[in-house]
Motif scaffolding. Structure first.
Motif, mmCIF file in Angstrom:
data_model
loop_
_atom_site.group_PDB
_atom_site.id
_atom_site.type_symbol
_atom_site.label_atom_id
_atom_site.label_comp_id
_atom_site.label_asym_id
_atom_site.label_seq_id
_atom_site.Cartn_x
_atom_site.Cartn_y
_atom_site.Cartn_z
ATOM 1 N N SER A 136 0.738 -1.061 0.172
ATOM 2 C CA SER A 136 -0.013 0.082 0.104
ATOM 3 C C SER A 136 0.937 1.363 -0.135
ATOM 4 C CB SER A 136 -0.905 0.051 1.113
ATOM 5 O OG SER A 136 -0.302 0.121 2.409
ATOM 6 N N ILE A 137 0.176 2.461 -0.600
ATOM 7 C CA ILE A 137 0.720 3.693 -0.543
ATOM 8 C C ILE A 137 -0.345 4.470 0.267
ATOM 9 C CG2 ILE A 137 1.525 5.756 -1.638
ATOM 10 C CD1 ILE A 137 2.878 4.013 -3.697
ATOM 11 N N CYS A 192 5.003 2.525 -6.406
ATOM 12 C CA CYS A 192 6.488 2.103 -6.050
ATOM 13 C C CYS A 192 6.852 1.318 -7.518
ATOM 14 C CB CYS A 192 6.358 1.167 -5.039
ATOM 15 S SG CYS A 192 8.112 0.409 -4.536
ATOM 16 N N PRO A 193 7.938 1.784 -7.995
ATOM 17 C CA PRO A 193 8.472 1.446 -9.238
ATOM 18 C C PRO A 193 9.393 0.011 -9.083
ATOM 19 C CG PRO A 193 9.835 2.999 -8.740
ATOM 20 C CD PRO A 193 8.818 3.148 -7.606
ATOM 21 N N ARG A 223 4.083 -2.235 -7.889
ATOM 22 C CA ARG A 223 2.761 -1.705 -7.902
ATOM 23 C C ARG A 223 1.698 -2.688 -8.131
ATOM 24 N NH1 ARG A 223 2.754 2.433 -13.277
ATOM 25 N NH2 ARG A 223 0.638 3.045 -13.153
ATOM 26 N N THR A 224 2.056 -3.892 -8.649
ATOM 27 C CA THR A 224 0.855 -4.731 -9.093
ATOM 28 C C THR A 224 0.470 -5.459 -7.791
ATOM 29 O OG1 THR A 224 2.396 -6.678 -9.331
ATOM 30 C CG2 THR A 224 1.762 -5.398 -11.307
ATOM 31 N N GLU A 256 0.052 1.523 -5.159
ATOM 32 C CA GLU A 256 -0.338 2.556 -6.124
ATOM 33 C C GLU A 256 -1.238 3.477 -5.560
ATOM 34 O OE1 GLU A 256 -2.698 2.325 -10.168
ATOM 35 O OE2 GLU A 256 -0.598 1.754 -10.499
ATOM 36 N N VAL A 257 -1.538 4.626 -5.991
ATOM 37 C CA VAL A 257 -2.565 5.452 -5.569
ATOM 38 C C VAL A 257 -2.723 6.551 -6.501
ATOM 39 C CG1 VAL A 257 -0.976 7.070 -3.951
ATOM 40 C CG2 VAL A 257 -3.683 6.657 -3.655
#
Length: 164
Positions: A69-70, A132-133, A138-139, A143-144
């Motif tokens: 999470s972000i 986050c790369p 990310r998957t 991601e937000v």
């Protein structure tokens, strides 16, 4: 008597040399202090080099990154300059990538566990994706999406719940 004069002369030379060295050190120290004070850019600085950040002043936004999470801790993010303070609260290495409305950049290389970095951005009205790369983070939910310039400006993704 000759020996006493010789001893007195030698003592004077040694003492004079020590005084001269201390005077040179004092001059160098005074020059350094003047130089540091002259470079101070903040009126509240008591002297020496001012602690003024290199980022554009604006809204400060805390972004928490951890496994899965972000979270963006902000009620509203207005258009304009912002400082994103990105804190890695996870156990793995993370990063934050900001994408949208002319911004495509990372918050540095990587963010170690427990570390915090800051990145300055200039938000225009629109939608931004923060993720986050690293690897497949990310998957896995890191991601937000942010919408800037609406009534709330709050994060729009369910992973963006404000938390600790």
């Amino acid at each position: 008597m000759k020996n006493a004069v010789t001893v007195l002369l030698l003592s004077s030379f040694v003492l004079f040399g020590a005084c001269k060295k201390n005077a040179e050190t004092a001059v160098a120290t005074d020059t350094l202090a003047t130089t540091e004070t002259a470079s101070a850019t903040h009126p509240g600085s008591p002297g020496g080099t001012a602690l003024v950040p290199d980022v554009v002043a604006g809204t400060t936004v805390l972004v928490l990154v951890q496994e899965g999470s972000i979270a963006v801790q902000a009620q509203s993010i207005p258009p304009g300059p912002a400082i994103l303070t990105v804190e890695n609260r996870g156990t793995e290495v993370h990063n934050l990538y900001i994408e949208g409305e002319g911004i495509n950049r990372a918050a540095g290389d990587t963010i170690a566990q427990g570390a915090t970095v800051s990145v300055d951005v200039n938000f225009k009205p629109g939608t931004y994706t923060l993720y986050c790369p690293i690897g497949d983070h990310r998957t896995k939910g890191e991601e937000v999406k942010l919408t800037i310039g609406t009534a709330t400006g709050a994060p729009t993704d369910t992973n963006a719940a404000t938390g600790s």
